[in-house]
Design an enzyme around this catalytic site. Structure first.
Site, PDB file in Angstrom:
ATOM      1  N   ALA A  13      18.120   3.916   8.834  1.00 24.70           N
ATOM      2  CA  ALA A  13      16.785   3.524   8.378  1.00 24.70           C
ATOM      3  C   ALA A  13      16.164   2.404   9.192  1.00 24.70           C
ATOM      4  CB  ALA A  13      16.852   3.107   6.900  1.00 24.70           C
ATOM      5  N   HIS A 162      13.643  10.338  28.485  1.00 20.71           N
ATOM      6  CA  HIS A 162      13.697   9.583  27.236  1.00 20.71           C
ATOM      7  C   HIS A 162      13.890   8.100  27.513  1.00 20.71           C
ATOM      8  CE1 HIS A 162      14.328  13.529  25.384  1.00 20.71           C
ATOM      9  NE2 HIS A 162      14.023  12.960  24.233  1.00 20.71           N
ATOM     10  N   LYS A 166      18.651   6.061  24.323  1.00 24.01           N
ATOM     11  CA  LYS A 166      19.148   7.356  23.849  1.00 24.01           C
ATOM     12  C   LYS A 166      20.584   7.531  24.332  1.00 24.01           C
ATOM     13  CE  LYS A 166      18.099  12.299  23.705  1.00 24.01           C
ATOM     14  NZ  LYS A 166      18.355  12.369  22.251  1.00 24.01           N
TER      15      LYS A 166
END
Length: 273
Positions: A13, A162, A166
């Protein structure tokens, strides 16, 4: 479906994607956030809404995924959205399935064996699970266009770009695109000369069907992909650029709603549109 709201746990989150998902779920009329999980121990116990800069949601940041899954399922039909890390995603999804919580997975990097194991587990549990390498509607359209072009071009390479945080390469989106190209049942990039790499990896990775995939990782990037087809006298380029993670949110919310009616694992946003 009844008027009862969908209960949502966001695993990861506090990441950039996770924060965007928390905001989208909190704003959705048919969803209620019931869990916010993250490995960042410095913010444990703090209200996730206040942490990400919106109104208080009365949901503390926690790091005990299994306890949160049990509590969520005890309240009703629950969905876990996982946007964590390739090292932990398999165990997190398996735990969700074991507790009857339906996973929507945006984390990529699982092996083919891990995906097969999760598919078998989902089938046995008759529990829906969605693996979505890319939640963008625009990327689905690019992949469909690439699939059509693959019938007419024998030479193709994929470049995916990206941000440099990542963890996996190539991206799950690029792998999914290559898998879709394989559906035309032919080998790509027939050799024209005997190639030799002066530096290992210069020609990128290569699928069994001959599709080359090149990965770029740089700060300043978000998520981008090119599929480049070549033939005598012409080059056909398809490109999708992401400038803000908000573009993923319609796909995320759609996936949360659709996973409720599934009884097995489905791979790819295109399968539920």
């Amino acid at each position: 479906m009844s008027d009862q709201k969908i209960l949502v746990v966001v695993n990861g989150a506090l990441g950039k994607m996770g924060r965007a998902i928390v905001k989208a779920v909190a704003a959705a009329d048919d969803m209620t956030l019931v869990g916010a999980i993250d490995r960042n121990l410095t913010l444990i116990g703090q209200d996730i809404g206040e942490v990400i800069g919106i109104e208080p949601l009365e949901i503390p940041v926690m790091n005990d995924l299994e306890a949160t899954l049990v509590a969520a399922q005890s309240e009703g039909t629950a969905v876990m959205v996982d946007v964590t890390h390739p090292d932990s995603v398999y165990s997190s999804v398996r735990a969700a399935l074991a507790y009857g919580v339906r996973p929507v997975v945006g984390t990529t990097g699982m092996s083919a064996k891990q995906i097969k194991d999760l598919a078998d587990f989902a089938d046995k549990a008759s529990t829906g699970c969605l693996l979505i390498p890319n939640f963008s509607i625009g990327m689905v359209l690019l992949q469909q266009a690439a699939l059509q072009a693959a019938a007419y071009f024998d030479h193709v390479e994929i470049i995916e770009l990206h941000h440099n945080q990542k963890a996996d390469a190539p991206s799950g989106t690029a792998v999914k695109t290559a898998q879709m190209l394989a559906e035309v049942n032919k080998n790509f990039n027939p050799p024209q000369v005997e190639e030799s790499e002066k530096m290992t990896g210069a020609r990128g990775s290569q699928t069994d069907e001959g599709v080359r995939i090149h990965s770029v990782r740089l700060p300043g990037l978000v998520a981008h992909q090119e599929v480049i087809f070549g033939a005598a006298g012409q080059v056909y380029t398809l490109r999708h650029d992401t400038s803000d993670r908000v573009c993923y949110m319609p796909g995320v919310l759609l996936s949360i709603r659709r996973v409720l009616s599934l009884k097995s694992l489905i791979y790819g946003l295109d399968k539920i549109l």
